[in-house]
Write a protein that holds these residues in place. Structure first.
Motif, mmCIF file in Angstrom:
data_model
loop_
_atom_site.group_PDB
_atom_site.id
_atom_site.type_symbol
_atom_site.label_atom_id
_atom_site.label_comp_id
_atom_site.label_asym_id
_atom_site.label_seq_id
_atom_site.Cartn_x
_atom_site.Cartn_y
_atom_site.Cartn_z
ATOM 1 N N GLN A 91 0.833 -1.204 0.000
ATOM 2 C CA GLN A 91 0.000 0.000 0.000
ATOM 3 C C GLN A 91 0.863 1.248 0.000
ATOM 4 O O GLN A 91 1.840 1.346 0.747
ATOM 5 N N ARG A 92 0.501 2.238 -0.819
ATOM 6 C CA ARG A 92 1.281 3.473 -0.906
ATOM 7 C C ARG A 92 1.104 4.307 0.351
ATOM 8 O O ARG A 92 0.021 4.344 0.955
ATOM 9 N N LEU A 93 2.182 4.976 0.725
ATOM 10 C CA LEU A 93 2.182 5.834 1.910
ATOM 11 C C LEU A 93 2.401 7.269 1.457
ATOM 12 O O LEU A 93 3.534 7.705 1.226
ATOM 13 N N ARG A 94 1.318 8.004 1.304
ATOM 14 C CA ARG A 94 1.388 9.390 0.826
ATOM 15 C C ARG A 94 1.376 10.343 2.017
ATOM 16 O O ARG A 94 0.442 10.333 2.816
ATOM 17 N N GLU A 95 2.391 11.160 2.103
ATOM 18 C CA GLU A 95 2.527 12.083 3.227
ATOM 19 C C GLU A 95 1.291 12.959 3.406
ATOM 20 O O GLU A 95 0.780 13.114 4.511
ATOM 21 N N VAL A 96 0.825 13.535 2.319
ATOM 22 C CA VAL A 96 -0.294 14.479 2.403
ATOM 23 C C VAL A 96 -1.536 13.784 2.943
ATOM 24 O O VAL A 96 -2.209 14.297 3.848
ATOM 25 N N GLU A 97 -1.859 12.632 2.399
ATOM 26 C CA GLU A 97 -3.059 11.910 2.834
ATOM 27 C C GLU A 97 -2.959 11.480 4.287
ATOM 28 O O GLU A 97 -3.916 11.586 5.057
ATOM 29 N N LEU A 98 -1.776 10.972 4.671
ATOM 30 C CA LEU A 98 -1.601 10.513 6.049
ATOM 31 C C LEU A 98 -1.640 11.685 7.025
ATOM 32 O O LEU A 98 -2.198 11.568 8.118
ATOM 33 N N ALA A 99 -1.047 12.808 6.633
ATOM 34 C CA ALA A 99 -1.068 13.982 7.503
ATOM 35 C C ALA A 99 -2.502 14.451 7.736
ATOM 36 O O ALA A 99 -2.895 14.777 8.863
ATOM 37 N N GLU A 100 -3.288 14.454 6.671
ATOM 38 C CA GLU A 100 -4.691 14.857 6.796
ATOM 39 C C GLU A 100 -5.458 13.858 7.662
ATOM 40 O O GLU A 100 -6.255 14.241 8.522
ATOM 41 N N GLN A 101 -5.195 12.576 7.465
ATOM 42 C CA GLN A 101 -5.894 11.540 8.227
ATOM 43 C C GLN A 101 -5.558 11.612 9.714
ATOM 44 O O GLN A 101 -6.423 11.420 10.568
ATOM 45 N N LEU A 102 -4.294 11.919 10.028
ATOM 46 C CA LEU A 102 -3.852 11.956 11.422
ATOM 47 C C LEU A 102 -4.037 13.324 12.066
ATOM 48 O O LEU A 102 -3.885 13.469 13.282
ATOM 49 N N GLY A 103 -4.324 14.318 11.269
ATOM 50 C CA GLY A 103 -4.530 15.650 11.814
ATOM 51 C C GLY A 103 -3.255 16.349 12.237
ATOM 52 O O GLY A 103 -3.257 17.125 13.199
ATOM 53 N N VAL A 104 -2.153 16.083 11.511
ATOM 54 C CA VAL A 104 -0.875 16.738 11.798
ATOM 55 C C VAL A 104 -0.298 17.265 10.485
ATOM 56 O O VAL A 104 -0.837 17.002 9.414
ATOM 57 N N SER A 105 0.799 17.982 10.583
ATOM 58 C CA SER A 105 1.442 18.484 9.374
ATOM 59 C C SER A 105 2.263 17.374 8.720
ATOM 60 O O SER A 105 2.422 16.281 9.270
ATOM 61 N N ARG A 106 2.823 17.674 7.557
ATOM 62 C CA ARG A 106 3.586 16.660 6.826
ATOM 63 C C ARG A 106 4.909 16.338 7.501
ATOM 64 O O ARG A 106 5.404 15.216 7.379
ATOM 65 N N THR A 107 5.490 17.302 8.232
ATOM 66 C CA THR A 107 6.814 17.076 8.819
ATOM 67 C C THR A 107 6.839 15.913 9.804
ATOM 68 O O THR A 107 7.690 15.017 9.677
ATOM 69 N N PRO A 108 5.957 15.848 10.795
ATOM 70 C CA PRO A 108 5.982 14.688 11.696
ATOM 71 C C PRO A 108 5.652 13.376 10.991
ATOM 72 O O PRO A 108 6.181 12.328 11.363
ATOM 73 N N VAL A 109 4.790 13.439 9.975
ATOM 74 C CA VAL A 109 4.496 12.224 9.216
ATOM 75 C C VAL A 109 5.747 11.765 8.472
ATOM 76 O O VAL A 109 6.070 10.570 8.447
ATOM 77 N N ARG A 110 6.466 12.712 7.883
ATOM 78 C CA ARG A 110 7.696 12.370 7.169
ATOM 79 C C ARG A 110 8.708 11.722 8.110
ATOM 80 O O ARG A 110 9.355 10.724 7.765
ATOM 81 N N GLU A 111 8.841 12.274 9.310
ATOM 82 C CA GLU A 111 9.777 11.713 10.285
ATOM 83 C C GLU A 111 9.325 10.325 10.740
ATOM 84 O O GLU A 111 10.147 9.416 10.913
ATOM 85 N N ALA A 112 8.026 10.141 10.910
ATOM 86 C CA ALA A 112 7.499 8.835 11.311
ATOM 87 C C ALA A 112 7.733 7.801 10.214
ATOM 88 O O ALA A 112 8.114 6.657 10.490
#
Length: 223
Positions: free
Chosen positions: A36-57
């Motif tokens: 499954q693809r991991l898109r920063e923008v979609e995950l950030a929106e889903q988790l309610g955070v910015s892209r930076t913490p998602v990128r680090e995760a």
């Protein structure tokens, strides 16, 4: 000018930890599956955070082997090939064997009683693969805890995360749930007899049989 939390970096760190924890929970639950693809923008929106913490995760998850770059697709949840599955189960057999061997030396009467309780309850799950998978995880977790070795427990926890990426459950294979239950009983009897070599050998064989079932289910081949 007052310093905002974001300026100190501590807020971003906590958000990164939050994103990592949530993404790992999604992997463990099967919400995120292999390939499954991991898109920063979609995950950030889903988790309610910015892209930076998602990128680090995602970077952290990738360093643990649970995500990888796929040509033309970007970052995806790791999808295992045949050799990787073989290697996973080979290592799991060694770790589970070590845990069973240690548990024969260190398990308390209460811990052994808990294992009996789990196996008794698992009888009712023999025809329900998803519930059998849950009871199986509880039984193995009980052995891990009874081994009383924190470093082995950490290794087994990492192994559990890797195995979470495998599709389905081996308990959906014909007769596998009952066979696994009998194998669990044999391991537990060896624990009660305080027979470490026997318990380790039985635990290793149990995982080897599970691995062979997995390879048949995923690739239609024998191990």
């Amino acid at each position: 000018m007052p310093i905002r939390k974001d300026d100190t970096g501590s807020e971003n760190l906590s958000r990164s930890e939050f994103a990592y924890t949530r993404l790992m929970a999604m992997i463990r639950s099967g919400e995120l599956r292999g390939g499954q693809r991991l898109r920063e923008v979609e995950l950030a929106e889903q988790l309610g955070v910015s892209r930076t913490p998602v990128r680090e995760a995602l970077r952290r998850i990738g360093s643990e082997g649970l995500a990888q770059n796929s040509p033309g697709r970007g970052l995806v949840v790791t999808e295992y090939d045949k050799q990787q599955v073989r290697e996973l189960y080979a290592l799991r057999a060694a770790l589970e064997g070590a845990a069973a061997g240690l548990a024969t030396r260190h398990a308390s009467p209460a811990e052994i009683a808990l294992m009996h309780e789990i196996l008794e309850r698992s009888v009712a799950a023999l025809e329900a693969p998803a519930e059998m998978m849950r009871m199986n995880a509880r039984f193995h977790s009980a052995i891990h805890e009874a081994a009383h070795n924190r470093y082995l427990a950490q290794a087994l926890a990492q192994m559990s995360d890797a195995l979470a990426l495998l599709p389905g459950t081996t308990f959906a294979a014909p007769n596998r749930a009952r066979e696994a239950h009998d194998e669990h009983l044999a391991i537990l009897r060896a624990l009660e007899r305080r027979a470490p070599d026997e318990a380790e050998a039985l635990a290793r064989r149990h995982i080897e049989l599970a691995g062979a079932t997995r390879l048949r289910m995923m690739f239609g081949i024998e191990s």
